[in-house]
Design a protein around this motif. Sequence first.
Motif, mmCIF file in Angstrom:
data_model
loop_
_atom_site.group_PDB
_atom_site.id
_atom_site.type_symbol
_atom_site.label_atom_id
_atom_site.label_comp_id
_atom_site.label_asym_id
_atom_site.label_seq_id
_atom_site.Cartn_x
_atom_site.Cartn_y
_atom_site.Cartn_z
ATOM 1 N N SER A 167 26.824 -9.526 -57.774
ATOM 2 C CA SER A 167 26.836 -10.583 -57.218
ATOM 3 C C SER A 167 27.551 -11.243 -56.740
ATOM 4 O O SER A 167 27.423 -11.090 -55.346
ATOM 5 N N THR A 168 29.075 -11.081 -56.006
ATOM 6 C CA THR A 168 30.481 -11.710 -55.541
ATOM 7 C C THR A 168 29.966 -10.419 -54.088
ATOM 8 O O THR A 168 30.113 -10.447 -52.986
ATOM 9 N N ILE A 169 30.251 -9.344 -54.581
ATOM 10 C CA ILE A 169 29.883 -8.041 -54.090
ATOM 11 C C ILE A 169 28.924 -7.742 -53.309
ATOM 12 O O ILE A 169 28.396 -7.403 -52.288
ATOM 13 N N GLU A 170 27.793 -8.090 -53.976
ATOM 14 C CA GLU A 170 26.341 -7.858 -53.567
ATOM 15 C C GLU A 170 26.434 -9.158 -51.996
ATOM 16 O O GLU A 170 25.989 -9.012 -50.915
ATOM 17 N N GLN A 171 27.092 -10.470 -52.176
ATOM 18 C CA GLN A 171 26.839 -11.307 -51.121
ATOM 19 C C GLN A 171 27.464 -11.305 -50.358
ATOM 20 O O GLN A 171 26.557 -11.216 -49.090
ATOM 21 N N ALA A 172 28.848 -9.863 -50.006
ATOM 22 C CA ALA A 172 29.454 -10.548 -49.170
ATOM 23 C C ALA A 172 28.771 -9.234 -48.412
ATOM 24 O O ALA A 172 28.823 -9.039 -46.887
ATOM 25 N N VAL A 173 28.296 -8.020 -49.247
ATOM 26 C CA VAL A 173 27.739 -7.408 -48.353
ATOM 27 C C VAL A 173 26.791 -7.399 -47.078
ATOM 28 O O VAL A 173 27.353 -7.035 -46.517
ATOM 29 N N ALA A 174 26.047 -8.367 -48.590
ATOM 30 C CA ALA A 174 24.580 -8.613 -47.827
ATOM 31 C C ALA A 174 24.770 -9.712 -46.532
ATOM 32 O O ALA A 174 24.549 -9.869 -45.470
ATOM 33 N N GLN A 175 26.013 -10.221 -46.271
ATOM 34 C CA GLN A 175 26.203 -11.041 -45.396
ATOM 35 C C GLN A 175 27.390 -10.686 -44.573
ATOM 36 O O GLN A 175 27.769 -11.118 -42.863
ATOM 37 N N CYS A 176 27.678 -9.205 -44.316
ATOM 38 C CA CYS A 176 28.405 -8.661 -43.988
ATOM 39 C C CYS A 176 27.934 -8.839 -41.920
ATOM 40 O O CYS A 176 27.351 -8.404 -41.916
ATOM 41 N N ASP A 177 29.419 -8.384 -40.937
ATOM 42 C CA ASP A 177 29.086 -7.897 -39.556
ATOM 43 C C ASP A 177 29.051 -6.943 -40.272
ATOM 44 O O ASP A 177 29.984 -5.889 -40.569
ATOM 45 N N ARG A 178 28.996 -6.319 -38.412
ATOM 46 C CA ARG A 178 28.187 -4.908 -38.594
ATOM 47 C C ARG A 178 29.892 -4.491 -37.926
ATOM 48 O O ARG A 178 30.880 -5.375 -37.995
ATOM 49 N N GLY A 179 29.690 -2.889 -38.576
ATOM 50 C CA GLY A 179 31.324 -2.453 -38.760
ATOM 51 C C GLY A 179 32.502 -3.131 -39.693
ATOM 52 O O GLY A 179 33.478 -2.548 -40.337
ATOM 53 N N THR A 180 31.935 -3.957 -41.053
ATOM 54 C CA THR A 180 33.089 -4.234 -41.818
ATOM 55 C C THR A 180 33.285 -3.432 -42.722
ATOM 56 O O THR A 180 32.630 -2.740 -42.957
ATOM 57 N N LEU A 181 34.243 -3.225 -43.184
ATOM 58 C CA LEU A 181 35.214 -1.711 -43.862
ATOM 59 C C LEU A 181 34.960 -2.925 -45.816
ATOM 60 O O LEU A 181 36.064 -3.584 -45.672
ATOM 61 N N PHE A 182 34.414 -2.264 -46.569
ATOM 62 C CA PHE A 182 35.128 -2.508 -48.280
ATOM 63 C C PHE A 182 35.161 -1.418 -48.607
ATOM 64 O O PHE A 182 34.684 -0.502 -48.303
ATOM 65 N N ALA A 183 36.057 -1.714 -50.075
ATOM 66 C CA ALA A 183 36.763 -0.936 -50.700
ATOM 67 C C ALA A 183 37.179 -2.064 -52.153
ATOM 68 O O ALA A 183 36.979 -3.042 -52.248
ATOM 69 N N ILE A 184 36.672 -0.767 -52.676
ATOM 70 C CA ILE A 184 36.357 -1.625 -54.616
ATOM 71 C C ILE A 184 37.593 -0.360 -55.164
ATOM 72 O O ILE A 184 37.511 0.684 -55.175
ATOM 73 N N ASP A 185 37.849 -1.443 -55.640
ATOM 74 C CA ASP A 185 39.509 -1.117 -56.340
ATOM 75 C C ASP A 185 39.032 -1.306 -57.697
ATOM 76 O O ASP A 185 39.191 -1.879 -58.718
ATOM 77 N N MET A 186 38.803 0.313 -58.807
ATOM 78 C CA MET A 186 37.807 0.344 -59.620
ATOM 79 C C MET A 186 39.190 0.539 -60.891
ATOM 80 O O MET A 186 38.785 0.865 -62.209
ATOM 81 N N SER A 187 40.161 0.079 -60.775
ATOM 82 C CA SER A 187 41.309 0.772 -61.682
ATOM 83 C C SER A 187 41.302 -0.018 -62.778
ATOM 84 O O SER A 187 41.997 0.211 -63.427
ATOM 85 N N GLN A 188 40.803 -1.029 -63.242
ATOM 86 C CA GLN A 188 40.948 -1.870 -64.447
ATOM 87 C C GLN A 188 39.177 -1.274 -65.154
ATOM 88 O O GLN A 188 38.723 -3.061 -66.121
ATOM 89 N N VAL A 189 38.474 -0.895 -64.542
ATOM 90 C CA VAL A 189 36.674 -0.870 -64.876
ATOM 91 C C VAL A 189 37.498 -0.043 -65.996
ATOM 92 O O VAL A 189 37.018 1.304 -65.163
ATOM 93 N N GLU A 190 37.414 -0.486 -67.270
ATOM 94 C CA GLU A 190 37.046 0.653 -68.042
ATOM 95 C C GLU A 190 35.656 1.237 -68.548
ATOM 96 O O GLU A 190 35.758 2.383 -68.932
ATOM 97 N N MET A 191 34.299 0.799 -68.485
ATOM 98 C CA MET A 191 33.305 1.080 -68.151
ATOM 99 C C MET A 191 32.101 0.671 -67.276
ATOM 100 O O MET A 191 32.485 -0.367 -66.660
#
Length: 123
Positions: free
Chosen positions: A25-49
């Motif tokens: 939900s946090t990721i979705e909300q941040a992306v939906a409210q972003c300004d043009r040209g925003t850069l998002f990076a998702i670190d999946m190092s702790q995600v096991e599944m």
Amino acid sequence: MTSSQAIRQPIVFQPQAGLDEATLSTIEQAVAQCDRGTLFAIDMSQVEMIDSPGLFTLVSALRTAREHGSRLAIYHLKSPVRVIFEITQLDRLFEIFDTQEAAIAAIAPELSSSNTNSDLAAA
């Protein structure tokens, strides 16, 4: 990126253990409210599944980011999660990198030469 556009620090998400509903939900909300040209990076190092709702949310976030003229990259996929991305062929849709440095260099090369990991904003 043209010279008239401001260079922005990437917004980095680092989900812990898994992609739970609150994180997604946090990721979705941040992306939906972003300004043009925003850069998002998702670190999946702790995600096991990752499950279907997690994949759906990431695809939705990617689509929204692209609609807003932004970019979303994923890095540090663990082997089981990488296999899921490969089986579903989402590895062809997402920009996936081995390291944060590689992701930042690809999505914001003008930032990668002058900043370190500690300079990135974590969300």
